[in-house]
Design a protein around this motif. Structure first.
Motif, PDB file in Angstrom:
ATOM      1  N   CYS A  51       0.844  -1.191   0.000  1.00 34.40           N
ATOM      2  CA  CYS A  51       0.000   0.000   0.000  1.00 34.40           C
ATOM      3  C   CYS A  51       0.879   1.240   0.000  1.00 34.40           C
ATOM      4  O   CYS A  51       1.774   1.371   0.839  1.00 34.40           O
ATOM      5  N   GLY A  53      -0.032   4.032   0.891  1.00 35.01           N
ATOM      6  CA  GLY A  53      -0.422   4.857   2.029  1.00 35.01           C
ATOM      7  C   GLY A  53       0.184   4.407   3.337  1.00 35.01           C
ATOM      8  O   GLY A  53       0.514   5.231   4.188  1.00 35.01           O
ATOM      9  N   CYS A  54       0.341   3.071   3.503  1.00 32.42           N
ATOM     10  CA  CYS A  54       0.786   2.582   4.820  1.00 32.42           C
ATOM     11  C   CYS A  54       1.786   1.444   4.755  1.00 32.42           C
ATOM     12  O   CYS A  54       2.260   0.988   5.792  1.00 32.42           O
ATOM     13  N   CYS A 100      -7.534  -0.303   1.166  1.00 36.11           N
ATOM     14  CA  CYS A 100      -6.623  -0.956   2.102  1.00 36.11           C
ATOM     15  C   CYS A 100      -7.328  -1.148   3.439  1.00 36.11           C
ATOM     16  O   CYS A 100      -7.895  -0.208   3.992  1.00 36.11           O
ATOM     17  N   CYS A 103      -5.319   1.189   6.279  1.00 40.95           N
ATOM     18  CA  CYS A 103      -5.346   2.661   6.336  1.00 40.95           C
ATOM     19  C   CYS A 103      -6.536   3.261   5.595  1.00 40.95           C
ATOM     20  O   CYS A 103      -6.705   4.485   5.608  1.00 40.95           O
TER      21      CYS A 103
END
Ligand code: FE
Length: 135
Positions: A51, A53-54, A100, A103
């Motif tokens: 991911c 994002g995270c 996800c 997150c």
């Protein structure tokens, strides 16, 4: 080590700071990158897709297939609980949105016209992913 069940929550301002403008548009505003423009739609290298994002492990290269759509396409996530889905009625279509599980960042959509045995096609934005090549 962060457990997959530990949700990551950030404020909108924190996400803006953490992501590039294009990542923010797709991950946090349910945007879509233009087809055939992302970094990974044609990538065939072995490895894992995390991911953006995270850093959670989301998809594996072993489940990636050439859908001809211009977006990275997978027949399944790496683990069933790595992603979550939600009905999406935007743009006059009924689709199943994929994000996800850790997150909440938007990844893409899942369709039921994928290859056997799952029949699923996870149509994912490259910008939502970070590829980690196999050693
Ligand atoms: Fe994430």
């Amino acid at each position: 080590m962060t457990n997959m069940t530990d949700k990551i929550e950030k404020s909108d301002a924190e996400w803006r700071d953490a992501l590039t403008p294009e990542q923010y548009r797709v991950l946090r505003r349910q945007g879509t990158e233009p087809a055939f423009t992302g970094a990974y739609w044609s990538n065939k290298d072995p490895g894992r897709y995390l991911c953006a994002g995270c850093g959670a492990e989301l998809f594996g290269a072993q489940h990636k297939f050439d859908s001809g759509t211009g977006w990275p396409s997978f027949s399944q996530p790496m683990a069933e609980d790595a992603v979550e889905t939600e009905q999406d009625m935007s743009h006059g279509m009924l689709r199943t949105e994929v994000h996800c599980a850790r997150c909440g960042s938007h990844l893409g959509h899942v369709f039921l016209d994928g290859p056997k045995p799952t029949g699923q096609r996870f149509c994912i934005n490259s910008v939502s992913l970070e590829f980690e090549p196999e050693e």
